[in-house]
Write an enzyme that holds these catalytic residues in place. Structure first.
Site, PDB file in Angstrom:
ATOM      1  N   SER A 126       0.834  -1.207   0.000  1.00  0.00           N
ATOM      2  CA  SER A 126       0.000   0.000   0.000  1.00  0.00           C
ATOM      3  C   SER A 126       0.867   1.255   0.000  1.00  0.00           C
ATOM      4  CB  SER A 126      -0.852  -0.029   1.271  1.00  0.00           C
ATOM      5  OG  SER A 126      -1.360   1.240   1.548  1.00  0.00           O
ATOM      6  N   TYR A 153      -1.686  -0.884  10.762  1.00  0.00           N
ATOM      7  CA  TYR A 153      -1.995  -1.503   9.467  1.00  0.00           C
ATOM      8  C   TYR A 153      -0.833  -1.255   8.501  1.00  0.00           C
ATOM      9  CZ  TYR A 153      -3.588  -1.343   4.644  1.00  0.00           C
ATOM     10  OH  TYR A 153      -3.656  -1.479   3.281  1.00  0.00           O
ATOM     11  N   LYS A 157       2.156  -3.827   6.474  1.00  0.00           N
ATOM     12  CA  LYS A 157       2.553  -3.838   5.047  1.00  0.00           C
ATOM     13  C   LYS A 157       4.066  -3.615   4.926  1.00  0.00           C
ATOM     14  CE  LYS A 157      -1.498  -4.405   3.118  1.00  0.00           C
ATOM     15  NZ  LYS A 157      -1.814  -5.686   2.487  1.00  0.00           N
TER      16      LYS A 157
HETATM   17  N1  UFG Z   1     -12.838  11.364   3.614  1.00  0.00           N
HETATM   18  C1  UFG Z   1     -13.853  12.219   4.017  1.00  0.00           C
HETATM   19  N2  UFG Z   1     -14.939  11.666   4.614  1.00  0.00           N
HETATM   20  C2  UFG Z   1     -15.069  10.336   4.854  1.00  0.00           C
HETATM   21  C3  UFG Z   1     -14.009   9.466   4.434  1.00  0.00           C
HETATM   22  C4  UFG Z   1     -12.913  10.038   3.838  1.00  0.00           C
HETATM   23  O1  UFG Z   1     -13.783  13.435   3.820  1.00  0.00           O
HETATM   24  O2  UFG Z   1     -16.065   9.918   5.433  1.00  0.00           O
HETATM   25  C5  UFG Z   1     -11.668  11.939   2.936  1.00  0.00           C
HETATM   26  C6  UFG Z   1     -10.356  11.754   3.666  1.00  0.00           C
HETATM   27  O3  UFG Z   1     -10.144  12.784   4.607  1.00  0.00           O
HETATM   28  C7  UFG Z   1      -9.355  11.722   2.529  1.00  0.00           C
HETATM   29  C8  UFG Z   1     -10.134  11.085   1.372  1.00  0.00           C
HETATM   30  O4  UFG Z   1     -11.502  11.245   1.708  1.00  0.00           O
HETATM   31  O5  UFG Z   1      -9.015  13.035   2.157  1.00  0.00           O
HETATM   32  C9  UFG Z   1      -9.850   9.594   1.189  1.00  0.00           C
HETATM   33  O6  UFG Z   1     -10.015   8.923   2.429  1.00  0.00           O
HETATM   34  P1  UFG Z   1     -10.076   7.329   2.542  1.00  0.00           P
HETATM   35  O7  UFG Z   1     -10.329   6.993   3.971  1.00  0.00           O
HETATM   36  O8  UFG Z   1     -11.030   6.790   1.537  1.00  0.00           O
HETATM   37  O9  UFG Z   1      -8.631   6.864   2.085  1.00  0.00           O
HETATM   38  P2  UFG Z   1      -7.188   7.240   2.669  1.00  0.00           P
HETATM   39  O10 UFG Z   1      -6.473   7.978   1.584  1.00  0.00           O
HETATM   40  O11 UFG Z   1      -7.258   7.878   3.990  1.00  0.00           O
HETATM   41  O12 UFG Z   1      -6.551   5.795   2.924  1.00  0.00           O
HETATM   42  C10 UFG Z   1      -6.464   4.864   1.881  1.00  0.00           C
HETATM   43  C11 UFG Z   1      -6.748   3.454   2.417  1.00  0.00           C
HETATM   44  C12 UFG Z   1      -5.657   3.011   3.329  1.00  0.00           C
HETATM   45  C13 UFG Z   1      -4.326   3.174   2.677  1.00  0.00           C
HETATM   46  C14 UFG Z   1      -4.135   4.572   2.167  1.00  0.00           C
HETATM   47  C15 UFG Z   1      -2.867   4.624   1.358  1.00  0.00           C
HETATM   48  O13 UFG Z   1      -7.955   3.429   3.123  1.00  0.00           O
HETATM   49  O14 UFG Z   1      -5.842   1.644   3.593  1.00  0.00           O
HETATM   50  O15 UFG Z   1      -5.205   4.936   1.314  1.00  0.00           O
HETATM   51  O16 UFG Z   1      -2.580   5.877   0.915  1.00  0.00           O
HETATM   52  F1  UFG Z   1      -3.378   2.900   3.587  1.00  0.00           F
END
Ligand code: UFG
Length: 355
Positions: A126, A153, A157
């Site tokens: 990841s 997590y 990885k």
């Molecule tokens: N977001 C919101 N509201 C929500 C969920 C997310 O505004 O309810 C925003 C977050 O702040 C972020 C974007 O949407 O800016 C993406 O968030 P995600 O939780 O979908 O994904 P992340 O980028 O935080 O994390 C993902 C995977 C992880 C991995 C990571 C690697 O979930 O498992 O990418 O970069 F580790």
């Protein structure tokens, strides 16, 4: 003769799509999964899509004896290792669970592979392994520093990548390490997709559950970042594009094997293992509000949202430089964010009908 590939976590979100693409490309696939974050209905849906039900074993990787039995029943050419717990927040609460399940389970898998002489593997890593800060978080390259992970997590990885290097260095394993950015989308049939248990952590599943009416609104975590509209920017890659990257990676392993055999004739003792890392992402970022706007077009209504405070641990911008995969694997993403969201919507509408 058909090559046989073991797919761990093959009934999960990405694993199930990989099963389909590998079977379609002529591989014999054997699936193992402990059904902790999926259900057996996924196997029936795979069978509906490809008119064939691959061999499936319900097993936890912690069960080493069970693993050995499976390896002794088959002659695997390689493994694609997806199985693992993946919720960032949960991993901070339940550290031991993540270490045990992801790391100990993987150690068992690797020991069993080595025992049975299965030395080809594609690992599902990841982007979270990158050591990112507010300065270096754009256009991440495989050569960027890794480590200092921000959650257990991510640590699992990172550790597994190191374990694989040991097998490459000392046992000549052929390893392709794929670092995913943000997988989204679903199978075009609407039969497979990402349906997390409980309230989703990730953006698109959350948006979809608001669109179906299961959740009332989405919270946008911060609109004061230094980005196009103040909201977080990520690299959203379609799950089918992602698994196509695995097919290309597998071709590279096979080519290396042929090359390895030729080299072996010349230098018998030479270690011909290899370890190659590739980012799999689109290579461009999309903001949270842009995602909501695209989803509004797809579902034909405005998805209600409110601006909330920043989520701890989030960065403003994270996207990939995937040019190494483009060049060496001859792989490029083809599916637009809009198409990904259309496929997800198809999947969520079907789930809603079933409820
Ligand atoms: N977001 C919101 N509201 C929500 C969920 C997310 O505004 O309810 C925003 C977050 O702040 C972020 C974007 O949407 O800016 C993406 O968030 P995600 O939780 O979908 O994904 P992340 O980028 O935080 O994390 C993902 C995977 C992880 C991995 C990571 C690697 O979930 O498992 O990418 O970069 F580790």
């Amino acid at each position: 003769m058909k090559k046989t590939i073991l797919i761990t976590g093959g009934l999960g979100y990405i694993g199930s799509h990989a099963v389909i693409e590998f079977v379609k490309s002529g591989y014999e696939v054997v699936i193992i999964d402990n059904l902790s974050n999926t259900n057996i209905g996924v196997l029936d849906n795979i069978a509906k899509i490809i008119n064939y039900k691959p061999k499936f074993y319900e097993i936890n990787l912690i069960n080493k004896t069970g693993l050995k039995n499976i390896f002794s029943n088959h002659n695997f050419d390689g493994v694609i290792h997806f199985a693992g717990l993946k919720a960032v927040g949960e991993s901070c609460k339940n550290i031991g669970l993540y270490h045990n399940n992801n790391i100990v389970g993987t150690i068992n898998l690797f020991e069993t592979m080595e025992k049975y002489g299965v030395r080809n593997i594609i690992f599902s890593s990841s982007a979270t392994v990158y050591k990112v800060n507010s300065e270096i978080n754009t256009g991440l390259k495989e050569t960027n520093l890794t480590g200092d992970t921000s959650n257990p997590y991510g640590t699992t990885k990172f550790v597994i990548e190191q374990l694989l290097k040991d097998y490459k260095n000392h046992k000549s394993w052929k390893v392709i390490n794929l670092r995913y950015f943000n997988p989204i989308g679903a199978h075009t049939s609407g039969l497979l997709g990402e349906n997390p248990n409980g309230i989703p952590n990730n953006l698109l599943p959350y948006i979809m559950k608001v669109a179906t009416g299961e959740l009332s609104e989405i919270g946008v975590f911060g609109n004061d970042y230094d980005t196009v509209d103040g909201t977080g920017v990520r690299d959203y890659i379609d799950v089918i594009d992602l698994v196509r990257g695995h097919l290309k990676a597998w071709e590279l392993v096979e080519n290396q094997n042929t090359k390895g055999k030729m080299e072996k004739k010349k230098v018998e003792s030479k270690n011909n293992g290899f370890f190659e890392t590739f980012n799999l992402g689109v290579g461009k970022g999309v903001s949270v509000l842009e995602m909501i706007n695209i989803a509004n077009k797809v579902v034909g209504k405005d998805i209600p949202y409110t601006i909330k405070s920043r989520r701890s641990g989030d960065l403003a911008i994270v996207y990939s430089d995937s040019s190494k995969a483009n060049k060496i694997l001859g792989w490029k993403t083809k599916i637009s964010t809009m198409e990904s969201i259309e496929n997800s919507w198809k999947f969520y509408k079907k789930l809603k009908i079933k409820d």
